[in-house]
Structures are given as structure tokens and as C-alpha cells.
Design a protein around this motif. Structure first.
Motif, mmCIF file in Angstrom:
data_model
loop_
_atom_site.group_PDB
_atom_site.id
_atom_site.type_symbol
_atom_site.label_atom_id
_atom_site.label_comp_id
_atom_site.label_asym_id
_atom_site.label_seq_id
_atom_site.Cartn_x
_atom_site.Cartn_y
_atom_site.Cartn_z
ATOM 1 N N UNK A 91 78.166 62.797 4.433
ATOM 2 C CA UNK A 91 79.288 62.679 3.511
ATOM 3 C C UNK A 91 79.390 61.259 2.946
ATOM 4 N N UNK A 92 79.264 60.268 3.827
ATOM 5 C CA UNK A 92 79.367 58.890 3.372
ATOM 6 C C UNK A 92 78.195 58.500 2.484
ATOM 7 N N UNK A 93 77.010 59.012 2.802
ATOM 8 C CA UNK A 93 75.845 58.742 1.966
ATOM 9 C C UNK A 93 76.055 59.282 0.554
ATOM 10 N N UNK A 94 76.602 60.482 0.450
ATOM 11 C CA UNK A 94 76.841 61.070 -0.865
ATOM 12 C C UNK A 94 77.934 60.311 -1.612
ATOM 13 N N UNK A 95 78.938 59.822 -0.900
ATOM 14 C CA UNK A 95 79.986 59.018 -1.539
ATOM 15 C C UNK A 95 79.391 57.745 -2.129
ATOM 16 N N UNK A 96 78.458 57.139 -1.397
ATOM 17 C CA UNK A 96 77.786 55.939 -1.899
ATOM 18 C C UNK A 96 76.971 56.257 -3.145
ATOM 19 N N UNK A 97 76.222 57.337 -3.108
ATOM 20 C CA UNK A 97 75.429 57.733 -4.269
ATOM 21 C C UNK A 97 76.327 58.040 -5.471
ATOM 22 N N UNK A 98 77.478 58.645 -5.206
ATOM 23 C CA UNK A 98 78.422 58.959 -6.286
ATOM 24 C C UNK A 98 78.927 57.680 -6.948
ATOM 25 N N UNK A 99 79.183 56.655 -6.121
ATOM 26 C CA UNK A 99 79.639 55.379 -6.675
ATOM 27 C C UNK A 99 78.569 54.743 -7.552
ATOM 28 N N UNK A 100 77.303 54.809 -7.123
ATOM 29 C CA UNK A 100 76.205 54.248 -7.911
ATOM 30 C C UNK A 100 76.036 54.999 -9.238
ATOM 31 N N UNK A 101 76.143 56.315 -9.180
ATOM 32 C CA UNK A 101 76.036 57.120 -10.403
ATOM 33 C C UNK A 101 77.183 56.795 -11.357
ATOM 34 N N UNK A 102 78.390 56.620 -10.813
ATOM 35 C CA UNK A 102 79.550 56.296 -11.651
ATOM 36 C C UNK A 102 79.345 54.965 -12.368
ATOM 37 N N UNK A 103 78.779 53.979 -11.678
ATOM 38 C CA UNK A 103 78.505 52.686 -12.308
ATOM 39 C C UNK A 103 77.522 52.841 -13.453
ATOM 40 N N UNK A 104 76.471 53.631 -13.248
ATOM 41 C CA UNK A 104 75.461 53.829 -14.280
ATOM 42 C C UNK A 104 76.018 54.587 -15.480
ATOM 43 N N UNK A 105 76.831 55.594 -15.241
ATOM 44 C CA UNK A 105 77.355 56.422 -16.326
ATOM 45 C C UNK A 105 78.408 55.699 -17.147
ATOM 46 N N UNK A 106 79.260 54.923 -16.471
ATOM 47 C CA UNK A 106 80.333 54.246 -17.199
ATOM 48 C C UNK A 106 79.825 53.049 -17.998
ATOM 49 N N UNK A 107 78.685 52.496 -17.588
ATOM 50 C CA UNK A 107 78.036 51.401 -18.317
ATOM 51 C C UNK A 107 79.010 50.273 -18.642
#
Length: 277
Positions: free
Chosen positions: A36-52
Motif C-alpha cells: 500500500x505504501x509503495x503504491x502511495x509513493x508511486x502515486x505521488x511521483x505520477x502526480x508530480x509528472x502529470x501536474x508539471x
């Protein structure tokens, strides 16, 4: 907009908790927490990339790290408390403290909710207790769990308060150090809880889904703090136990206790008052 996002964050957090609880019944809690925590971390990284968004502000990153420390400690204390102490004490106490701490921080920082919103916030606190009450029949012989509930509540309350202080000026960047710090706290604890060999695969499906929703909830909450008052948003988000209870009824056909029904009614009334106010 802040009210709507706060409620959406509550839905995401509550759904994440339901899926995590369901997975905990069918797999290792330790392995599930790590996935669960690993996926939360990946979600944060994806959010940074998408929001630019532009480069992160150091202060926002620092507050993000504080939020991760709160998330990690809160998760560990809650899981341990639910396993060793009285659920009927640990769960509602942690939820109320998680709502109260950021609300006080928001008011101290200059938030001035309307009178009607303050009444709704006051109604939300007992609603959280009632809707998340588990009962004591299955908890005979266990410790009262006050310590676990306080630590978990302070952890999650710190998560909300710190994200509110991080603000939205750096986009999703504060979530990245937060999730890294949370992982550093949860990983060793999760490994110590998991049997050997660690049952990674059975826990993966539930853990990844719960973590993805939790990561989305963090982003929604962070966005909500930029669109509304922290005091109001935090209390609305902390109504997430109501979502978990509703899902348990719909999916698992769990029966509602009278106190939970009263809590759901009080939760709905609190939302209406805060929204109108």
C-alpha cells in the motif's frame, strides 16, 4: 470547492481503508501495508509528472516530510492498536484527534469559519466517534488502547496539518518526501509483522489498490487545502470512517449498530451545516 474536495478526499480515504481492511482479512497485514505504501509513493511521483509544476519550494518539501512522518507513525500505531487493544477505543479516538488537530492549526493560522460551519464541525466530532465505534464484545482482556489511539490520531492529524502548511504552491511535490518518509517508517515494521517467507502476492492486489486510493486521497486533500479553509477541509475529510462503514454494509452486508446509524445521521447533518455555512 474546498468543501467538495474535502468530501471527495473522505470518500477516497474511506474506500482505501475498507479495501485495506478487507485485504488484511485475507493476507498478511505487514505485506499489505508495504504494498500500500509503495503504491502511495508511486502515486505521488505520477502526480508530480502529470501536474508539471515548477521546481519545489524547500519549505513545502520540509512540510511534506513532516506529513510523511505523521502518516507512517499514525499507520503503525493504528494497526498495532487494532491488533492488540480495544478497537472501540483506538479507531474513534484516532479519528477525532485527526480531525481536531488540523482544525485547531487552521484556526490558529487565521481560518475563520462561519458560525454555521463551526456548529457543523462541532457536530462532526461526536459523529466520527459514533460511526467508527466497533463495540467491546470482542475486546475482552485487551488494553484500553487510549495510547495507541492518541498516537495514531496525532500522526494522522499531523499529516493533515502539515499538508495544509505545505500548500499548493509547489503542486504535488510535498507528497514525494512525505511518502518516502512514510515508507521508511512502515517498511521495517511491515517486514517484522509479515510471516516468513513474506506472502507478497496474496497482499499485492489489495495493497496496491488501497495505496493507489490513499495516494489519490492525499493529493485531493492537498488540493482542497488550497481551495478552502484547513479547519473545515480537515473535519470533512476526517468523516472517512462513515464511507468505510457504508461500504462494509453494501459489500459485506455488515449490520449497523444503533450508534453507527446515529453517527451516520450526525455526519450527514454536519456536512449540510458546513456546506451551507
Amino acid at each position: 470547492m474546498g468543501v467538495a474536495l474535502g468530501l471527495l478526499a473522505a470518500i477516497a480515504y474511506g474506500t482505501s481503508d475498507f479495501i485495506g481492511g478487507l485485504g488484511g482479512r485475507r493476507s498478511s497485514v505487514g505485506a499489505l501495508a508495504i504494498w500500500s505504501q509503495l503504491m502511495s509513493l508511486l502515486s505521488a511521483l505520477v502526480a508530480v509528472l502529470l501536474l508539471r509544476h515548477g521546481g519545489p519550494d524547500p519549505s513545502a518539501l520540509a512540510w511534506g516530510a513532516v506529513s510523511g512522518l505523521g502518516a507512517g507513525i499514525g499507520t503503525v500505531a493504528l494497526y498495532r492498536g487494532l491488533a492488540e487493544a480495544r478497537m472501540g477505543v483506538v479507531s474513534p479516538l484516532s479519528a477525532v484527534i485527526a480531525a481536531l488537530l488540523p482544525a485547531l492549526v487552521g484556526i490558529a493560522s487565521g481560518d475563520r469559519p462561519s458560525t454555521l460551519a463551526l456548529v457543523g464541525m462541532a457536530a462532526a466530532l461526536p459523529a466520527i466517534v459514533l460511526v467508527s465505534w466497533h463495540g467491546e464484545a470482542q475486546d475482552a482482556g485487551r488494553s484500553n488502547g487510549i495510547g495507541y489511539g492518541l498516537v495514531a490520531g496525532l500522526g494522522f492529524g499531523s499529516l493533515f496539518a502539515a499538508l495544509g502548511q505545505a500548500g499548493t504552491g509547489s503542486g504535488a511535490w510535498p507528497l514525494v518526501p512525505g511518502q518516502l518518509v512514510a515508507m521508511a517508517v512502515i517498511l521495517p515494521v511491515g517486514l517484522s509483522w509479515a510471516p516468513r517467507p513474506v506472502p507478497w502476492r496474496p497482499a499485492a492486489r489489495f495493497g496496491l489498490l488501497a495505496g493507489g486510493l490513499g495516494g489519490c486521497a492525499n493529493l485531493i486533500f492537498l488540493t482542497a487545502t488550497g481551495a478552502g479553509q484547513l479547519a473545515v477541509v480537515a473535519v470533512l475529510t476526517s468523516l472517512y470512517p462513515a464511507i468505510t462503514v457504508l461500504l462494509a454494509r453494501a459489500v459485506l452486508d455488515e449490520r449497523w449498530r444503533r450508534v453507527q446509524i446515529l453517527g451516520l445521521v450526525a455526519s450527514a447533518a454536519a456536512v449540510v451545516l458546513i456546506t451551507v455555512g
